[in-house]
Design a protein around this motif. Sequence first.
Motif, short mmCIF file in Angstrom:
data_model
loop_
_atom_site.label_atom_id
_atom_site.label_comp_id
_atom_site.label_asym_id
_atom_site.label_seq_id
_atom_site.Cartn_x
_atom_site.Cartn_y
_atom_site.Cartn_z
N PHE A 90 32.54 28.34 34.65
CA PHE A 90 31.92 29.50 35.29
C PHE A 90 32.91 30.66 35.40
N ASP A 91 34.15 30.35 35.82
CA ASP A 91 35.17 31.39 35.93
C ASP A 91 35.44 32.04 34.58
N GLN A 92 35.50 31.22 33.55
CA GLN A 92 35.74 31.76 32.21
C GLN A 92 34.59 32.65 31.76
N GLN A 93 33.36 32.25 32.10
CA GLN A 93 32.20 33.05 31.72
C GLN A 93 32.20 34.39 32.46
N VAL A 94 32.53 34.34 33.76
CA VAL A 94 32.58 35.58 34.54
C VAL A 94 33.65 36.51 33.99
N ARG A 95 34.81 35.95 33.70
CA ARG A 95 35.92 36.76 33.18
C ARG A 95 35.55 37.39 31.83
N GLN A 96 34.98 36.58 30.95
CA GLN A 96 34.62 37.07 29.62
C GLN A 96 33.56 38.16 29.71
N ASN A 105 30.91 38.39 44.09
CA ASN A 105 31.10 39.58 44.90
C ASN A 105 32.13 40.51 44.24
N HIS A 106 32.24 41.71 44.79
CA HIS A 106 33.10 42.72 44.16
C HIS A 106 34.58 42.37 44.24
N LYS A 107 34.98 41.56 45.24
CA LYS A 107 36.40 41.19 45.37
C LYS A 107 36.84 40.31 44.20
N ARG A 108 35.97 39.39 43.83
CA ARG A 108 36.30 38.50 42.71
C ARG A 108 36.41 39.29 41.40
N VAL A 109 35.47 40.21 41.21
CA VAL A 109 35.50 41.03 40.00
C VAL A 109 36.72 41.93 40.01
N ARG A 142 42.01 43.50 37.77
CA ARG A 142 43.46 43.72 37.82
C ARG A 142 44.21 42.78 36.88
N GLN A 143 43.80 41.51 36.86
CA GLN A 143 44.48 40.53 36.01
C GLN A 143 44.34 40.85 34.52
N VAL A 158 40.94 50.84 36.97
CA VAL A 158 40.08 51.07 38.11
C VAL A 158 40.05 52.58 38.37
N PRO A 159 38.87 53.23 38.34
CA PRO A 159 38.81 54.67 38.57
C PRO A 159 39.39 55.04 39.93
N GLU A 160 40.14 56.12 39.97
CA GLU A 160 40.73 56.58 41.22
C GLU A 160 39.65 57.14 42.15
#
Length: 279
Positions: free
Chosen positions: A36-42, A71-75, A80-81, A86-88
């Motif tokens: 699931f993490d890999q799918q979200v990242r991809q 949620n937006h924190k995970r994204v 960042r990774q 990220v737009p200013e």
Amino acid sequence: MISNSMKMFDLSERRACRIFDQYVSTQRYEKKKSDFDQQVRQRTVELASKYGRYGYRRVTALLNREGFNVNHKRVYRIWRQEGLKVPEKQPKRSRLWLNDGSCIRHRPTFKNHVWSYDFVMCRTEDGRAFRILNVIDEFTRECVGCLVQRKINSFDVLEFLAKQFLIRGQPKFIRSDNGPEFIAEKLREWLSSLEVKTLYIEPGSPWENGYCESFNGRMRDEFLNGEIFYSLKEAQVLVEMWRREYNQFRPHSSLGYKPPAPLAVLPSYEKNYVLEKIH
């Protein structure tokens, strides 16, 4: 601790684990990322590549729309990774709420309550300029229509508005700046005959037409700055495609990251056009 002791005393892994009363498997454990993490990242990287100016919050909305439930924190961590930009944040601007025709005195409360319109300038590959007239429904945030021509005068504005009124119904108010195309006597008389009241912003106060100015900024940032138009016809086709994508797909922050006019609530003439393109 065990790894340091192995280096310091020249011990084998098995011997060191026996001394510290630990299982060897605990030293060899590596946390594995779930599918699931890999799918979200991809998918995050794919969406960021396709919609580079959306930012991580809009990408989060798109992921949730696709059923990932993140949620937006995970994204943001993935953002960042992966080294995504990220737009200013933009500084807040104060508004002149008390001016005649300002947003607070004629704030939209229902569909077709207040429309606003304004121009955007661009050029084709040969350097020739063309204009885009954007018409916005301030309540739904939907782009009602875009007129793309080399030159646009007050008669062209009148003709384009008449077409939109026939299709969508006429608004109670229409807001604009004091450009010559918008203050033309014939246009004002025609709008008055239809009982559509005109709202002209204060000169030098573009923020009073904030809905349309915001849309124009998004159009330039997300679309116009990344396209080369080789002809006026190409510009007309691509602008219309982007308008439909903006209305039906692009998450809008003030609407809870939902599109202004998703396909499910489109009028029949719009829905039939989209379905024809799909099939």
